[in-house]
Enzyme design. Sequence first.
Site, PDB file in Angstrom:
ATOM      1  CE  LYS A  46     -51.474  31.115 -18.044  1.00 13.38           C
ATOM      2  NZ  LYS A  46     -51.746  29.642 -17.954  1.00 13.38           N
TER       3      LYS A  46
ATOM      4  NE  ARG B 162     -51.248  30.639 -10.989  1.00 13.34           N
ATOM      5  CZ  ARG B 162     -50.355  30.453 -11.964  1.00 13.34           C
ATOM      6  NH1 ARG B 162     -49.712  31.457 -12.472  1.00 13.34           N
ATOM      7  NH2 ARG B 162     -50.115  29.242 -12.431  1.00 13.34           N
TER       8      ARG B 162
ATOM      9  NE  ARG C 251     -45.504  23.248 -19.083  1.00 16.55           N
ATOM     10  CZ  ARG C 251     -46.201  24.206 -18.479  1.00 16.55           C
ATOM     11  NH1 ARG C 251     -46.711  25.200 -19.184  1.00 16.55           N
ATOM     12  NH2 ARG C 251     -46.412  24.147 -17.178  1.00 16.55           N
TER      13      ARG C 251
ATOM     14  NE  ARG D 198     -43.329  24.398 -14.765  1.00  8.30           N
ATOM     15  CZ  ARG D 198     -44.333  25.263 -14.908  1.00  8.30           C
ATOM     16  NH1 ARG D 198     -44.350  26.073 -15.953  1.00  8.30           N
ATOM     17  NH2 ARG D 198     -45.302  25.315 -14.028  1.00  8.30           N
TER      18      ARG D 198
ATOM     19  NE  ARG E 201     -49.113  23.506 -12.298  1.00 10.04           N
ATOM     20  CZ  ARG E 201     -48.466  23.156 -13.403  1.00 10.04           C
ATOM     21  NH1 ARG E 201     -47.943  21.948 -13.517  1.00 10.04           N
ATOM     22  NH2 ARG E 201     -48.335  23.995 -14.389  1.00 10.04           N
TER      23      ARG E 201
HETATM   24  P1  ADP Z   1     -49.304  27.828 -20.113  1.00 12.71           P
HETATM   25  O1  ADP Z   1     -48.251  28.914 -20.227  1.00 12.71           O
HETATM   26  O2  ADP Z   1     -50.697  28.371 -20.274  1.00 12.71           O
HETATM   27  O3  ADP Z   1     -49.152  26.992 -18.884  1.00 12.71           O
HETATM   28  P2  ADP Z   1     -47.876  26.611 -22.395  1.00 12.71           P
HETATM   29  O4  ADP Z   1     -47.822  27.711 -23.405  1.00 12.71           O
HETATM   30  O5  ADP Z   1     -46.634  26.280 -21.670  1.00 12.71           O
HETATM   31  O6  ADP Z   1     -49.108  26.859 -21.357  1.00 12.71           O
HETATM   32  O7  ADP Z   1     -48.435  25.306 -23.152  1.00 12.71           O
HETATM   33  C1  ADP Z   1     -48.614  24.084 -22.438  1.00 12.71           C
HETATM   34  C2  ADP Z   1     -48.175  22.913 -23.308  1.00 12.71           C
HETATM   35  O8  ADP Z   1     -49.079  22.751 -24.406  1.00 12.71           O
HETATM   36  C3  ADP Z   1     -46.796  23.054 -23.923  1.00 12.71           C
HETATM   37  O9  ADP Z   1     -46.227  21.769 -23.982  1.00 12.71           O
HETATM   38  C4  ADP Z   1     -47.077  23.608 -25.330  1.00 12.71           C
HETATM   39  O10 ADP Z   1     -46.068  23.262 -26.261  1.00 12.71           O
HETATM   40  C5  ADP Z   1     -48.389  22.904 -25.652  1.00 12.71           C
HETATM   41  N1  ADP Z   1     -49.295  23.701 -26.509  1.00 12.71           N
HETATM   42  C6  ADP Z   1     -49.443  25.048 -26.553  1.00 12.71           C
HETATM   43  N2  ADP Z   1     -50.391  25.408 -27.442  1.00 12.71           N
HETATM   44  C7  ADP Z   1     -50.883  24.242 -27.968  1.00 12.71           C
HETATM   45  C8  ADP Z   1     -51.887  23.922 -28.952  1.00 12.71           C
HETATM   46  N3  ADP Z   1     -52.592  24.880 -29.549  1.00 12.71           N
HETATM   47  N4  ADP Z   1     -52.106  22.635 -29.235  1.00 12.71           N
HETATM   48  C9  ADP Z   1     -51.383  21.641 -28.615  1.00 12.71           C
HETATM   49  N5  ADP Z   1     -50.431  21.878 -27.690  1.00 12.71           N
HETATM   50  C10 ADP Z   1     -50.169  23.153 -27.365  1.00 12.71           C
HETATM   51  P1  ADP Z   2     -48.662  27.256 -15.291  1.00 10.72           P
HETATM   52  O1  ADP Z   2     -49.091  28.374 -16.154  1.00 10.72           O
HETATM   53  O2  ADP Z   2     -48.143  26.084 -16.037  1.00 10.72           O
HETATM   54  O3  ADP Z   2     -49.620  26.924 -14.203  1.00 10.72           O
HETATM   55  P2  ADP Z   2     -46.757  28.946 -13.909  1.00 10.72           P
HETATM   56  O4  ADP Z   2     -45.385  28.875 -14.424  1.00 10.72           O
HETATM   57  O5  ADP Z   2     -47.575  30.161 -14.207  1.00 10.72           O
HETATM   58  O6  ADP Z   2     -47.461  27.619 -14.380  1.00 10.72           O
HETATM   59  O7  ADP Z   2     -46.750  28.766 -12.321  1.00 10.72           O
HETATM   60  C1  ADP Z   2     -46.058  27.717 -11.678  1.00 10.72           C
HETATM   61  C2  ADP Z   2     -46.251  27.826 -10.178  1.00 10.72           C
HETATM   62  O8  ADP Z   2     -45.722  29.075  -9.704  1.00 10.72           O
HETATM   63  C3  ADP Z   2     -47.720  27.837  -9.722  1.00 10.72           C
HETATM   64  O9  ADP Z   2     -48.253  26.521  -9.576  1.00 10.72           O
HETATM   65  C4  ADP Z   2     -47.603  28.581  -8.374  1.00 10.72           C
HETATM   66  O10 ADP Z   2     -47.085  27.726  -7.362  1.00 10.72           O
HETATM   67  C5  ADP Z   2     -46.530  29.627  -8.674  1.00 10.72           C
HETATM   68  N1  ADP Z   2     -47.114  30.908  -9.157  1.00 10.72           N
HETATM   69  C6  ADP Z   2     -46.914  31.479 -10.382  1.00 10.72           C
HETATM   70  N2  ADP Z   2     -47.592  32.640 -10.472  1.00 10.72           N
HETATM   71  C7  ADP Z   2     -48.253  32.803  -9.290  1.00 10.72           C
HETATM   72  C8  ADP Z   2     -49.143  33.789  -8.772  1.00 10.72           C
HETATM   73  N3  ADP Z   2     -49.520  34.853  -9.510  1.00 10.72           N
HETATM   74  N4  ADP Z   2     -49.629  33.599  -7.523  1.00 10.72           N
HETATM   75  C9  ADP Z   2     -49.261  32.555  -6.761  1.00 10.72           C
HETATM   76  N5  ADP Z   2     -48.451  31.572  -7.191  1.00 10.72           N
HETATM   77  C10 ADP Z   2     -47.931  31.690  -8.447  1.00 10.72           C
END
Ligand code: ADP
Ligand code: ADP
Length: 218
Positions: free
Chosen positions: A13, A88, A127, A160, A171
């Site tokens: 995302k 969420r 990541r 992270r 998660r």
């Molecule tokens: P989210 O915001 O949904 O948690 P991220 O955009 O941070 O996900 O992506 C999660 C991890 O996967 C990061 O390390 C990113 O560089 C990697 N990533 C994102 N898109 C791809 C893809 N199409 N193929 C492989 N790795 C990816």
């Molecule tokens: P990812 O997309 O990799 O799961 P985020 O950066 O979106 O991670 O979220 C990291 C953490 O922040 C989540 O595991 C949760 O603890 C908190 N968080 C983020 N957004 C929300 C939300 N909308 N509601 C509740 N907790 C949240």
Amino acid sequence: MRLIFLGPPGSGKGTQSEFICKDFHIVQLSTGDLLRYHRKNGTELGKKAKEFMDKGELVPDDLIIEIIRNELKKKEYSNGFLLDGFPRTITQAEALDKLLAELNLHLDAVLVLNVPTEELITRLTARRTCPICGKTYHLIYNPPKVDGKCDLDGGELYQRSDDNEETVRNRLEVYEKQTKPLIDYYQSKGLAYFIDGIGKIEDIYSRLKAILDSIKKN
Ligand code: ADP
Ligand code: ADP
């Protein structure tokens, strides 16, 4: 355009938001990035959020809804926004509906990124994140140009604390239980669009762009 990005942690995302926001002139609002900003600055909200985030649990709905209420009223979102990581839970989605109705705004689409669990674990455990702008990289799939440094601002990339395998698995379970029901919620409103999140980053963006172009035309 007003969009929601839905998908499990690690589905890409954040990575795709950057391209969408640039092409469609809208602003990304990531609740995760906002919470990490509060933690870094030691605010009350940051202190409250820490214990939940470290365990991979969701921060309580009322705290998150309050953040979104304050943010979405800001002028910078008037041309549109992409919500990344919010809502969420069903409670958050209902609060968002209420807020948008108050502001006389509507959602254009909910983009649902599909990626299988094992791939998510591989992506998240390698990541790396920029502490300054929040941009993410992957040690193998999406490395920075210079080892350990953000391409955009030179920030020292870090891992992270919640991107370790144990917390990642929790998660992903939290996503299945609390966030996945939102897919039905938005599908019943005719807003959900499904995107295969496997493949090259630029190919996934082409899929997203095709959907967004068609929505924009209608
Ligand atoms: P989210 O915001 O949904 O948690 P991220 O955009 O941070 O996900 O992506 C999660 C991890 O996967 C990061 O390390 C990113 O560089 C990697 N990533 C994102 N898109 C791809 C893809 N199409 N193929 C492989 N790795 C990816
Ligand atoms: P990812 O997309 O990799 O799961 P985020 O950066 O979106 O991670 O979220 C990291 C953490 O922040 C989540 O595991 C949760 O603890 C908190 N968080 C983020 N957004 C929300 C939300 N909308 N509601 C509740 N907790 C949240």
